[in-house]
Scaffold this active site. Structure first.
Site, short mmCIF file in Angstrom:
data_model
loop_
_atom_site.label_atom_id
_atom_site.label_comp_id
_atom_site.label_asym_id
_atom_site.label_seq_id
_atom_site.Cartn_x
_atom_site.Cartn_y
_atom_site.Cartn_z
N GLY A 93 0.47 -1.20 -0.15
CA GLY A 93 0.22 0.22 0.06
C GLY A 93 1.15 0.99 0.39
O GLY A 93 1.68 1.20 -0.07
N HIS A 96 13.36 11.77 5.05
CA HIS A 96 14.41 13.18 4.86
C HIS A 96 13.63 13.19 3.24
O HIS A 96 14.10 14.54 2.51
CB HIS A 96 15.60 12.84 5.01
CG HIS A 96 16.28 11.87 3.85
ND1 HIS A 96 17.13 11.11 3.65
CD2 HIS A 96 15.35 10.41 3.11
CE1 HIS A 96 17.30 10.50 3.22
NE2 HIS A 96 16.62 9.57 3.39
#
Length: 365
Positions: free
Chosen positions: A254, A274
């Site tokens: 998913g 990040h």
């Protein structure tokens, strides 16, 4: 309990050696004329491409069985002996390979990491960073600085992750590079943090699942869920079965922008946040928060940017995020604020001997 490697030096020693190294480098830059110091730094780009060439040619793999004379190694690799000698002359001068008194080339501590079969291998990440695709993006760093945005959409027509999904040659190279980087931080992570205290761990955006697989190998009772996009995890169930972990490790697919598995005692986001802007990172964190029980724990594994003016790996990777993604590296204060906006309380930051830290957070009450 989680086992840790005795080969990981103590963190205070790592920091002391880093300060000493940085101090010597800074002293050198101040003692030589400025234009010479600048030229030396600029020419390190040639060295990085030399390392890439050695990785692409398979030099380290060809030396696994022992040292080889230049002519023998050139025949093994199918390359020009003259070209090979010139490449190795540069790499040996930086201690990346060794040369014996009889003239033969040999592996050493650094070049072991160029082997494709090494426990800690950087070969795939070096191949990615030195590729035509990646180098072309970095030639446009000035454009990224000028606009504040990734250069990928202008050059490739798509943001990086969409492009990588549509062009699996780049996507596969990137996935292997990220797995390669993960091997660098594995032992430092286990030496610094006890993952074995959690019953069920969910690794969000787990890629090939190398971290969670290693956690389960080192713990007796923990269970795990690998979660990532369908095309990333399609072949993982068969690999999990081969490792004998099918009863303890499941694979779900998913998007972490939509929903993630429920029921975890700990949720891991390793090198995920990040990659994204603050707005996108907040969406990911809120999705994870929605799946968590009040007593569950969030483990964000990222570089935490230090607020000093010495060199640090995070300062390089931050520019990588600028060039190729929408994200950024963050300071401790920036992580604390981002987590707070997303419904979390940052409880502690655990530093490791690698650049990575473990940011431990709990759902805010």
């Amino acid at each position: 309990m989680t086992s840790s490697s005795a080969s990981v030096p103590p963190l205070p020693l790592i920091r002391a050696l880093g300060w000493f190294r940085d101090g010597l480098a800074a002293l050198h830059r101040r003692l030589v004329p400025g234009h010479i110091a600048l030229l030396e730094l600029q020419m390190t780009g040639f060295l990085t491409q030399g390392i890439h060439a050695a990785a692409a040619l398979g030099v380290a793999d060809a030396l696994v069985d022992g040292p080889k004379q230049p002519d023998e190694l050139a025949r093994t690799l199918g390359v020009s002996e003259d070209g090979l000698r010139r490449l190795m002359r540069l790499l040996i001068s930086f201690d990346i390979f060794s040369q014996r008194r009889n003239g033969s080339y040999a592996l050493n501590g650094m070049s072991q990491a160029l082997r494709s079969d090494a426990d800690v291998t950087l070969r795939d990440v070096i191949l990615f960073f030195g590729s035509d695709f990646h180098r072309n993006h970095w030639t446009h760093l000035a454009d990224a600085v000028r606009t504040g945005h990734s250069v990928g959409p202008a050059l490739d027509g798509l943001p990086f992750f969409e492009y990588a999904a549509a062009h699996r040659d780049i996507g596969d190279m990137f996935d292997k590079a990220m797995t390669s980087i993960s091997t660098l931080s594995t032992e430092p992570l286990f030496a610094a943090y006890d993952f074995g205290r959690f019953g069920t761990l969910v690794d969000i955006g787990a890629g090939h699942g190398s971290l969670l697989t290693e956690i389960l190998r080192r713990t007796d009772a923990a269970r795990g869920i690998i979660f990532d996009l369908p095309d990333v995890v399609a072949e993982l169930p068969a690999q999990v079965a081969k490792l004998g972990l099918a009863e303890r490790l499941s694979v779900e697919q998913g998007s972490f922008f939509e929903a993630v598995p429920k029921g975890g005692d700990a949720y891991i986001l390793k090198h995920i946040i990040h990659d994204w802007s603050d707005e996108e990172a907040e969406r990911i964190l809120r999705t994870v928060r929605a799946a968590m029980e009040p007593d569950a724990c969030l483990l964000v594994i990222e570089i935490v940017l230090p607020e000093h003016q010495r060199p640090h790996a995070g300062k390089f990777i931050d520019l990588e995020m600028l060039v190729n993604a929408t994200g950024r590296e963050r300071t401790a204060a920036e992580f604390r604020n981002l987590l707070a906006r997303s419904g979390f309380l940052l409880t502690r930051i655990v530093h490791t001997a690698a650049p990575d830290c473990v940011l431990e957070a709990r759902p805010a009450r």
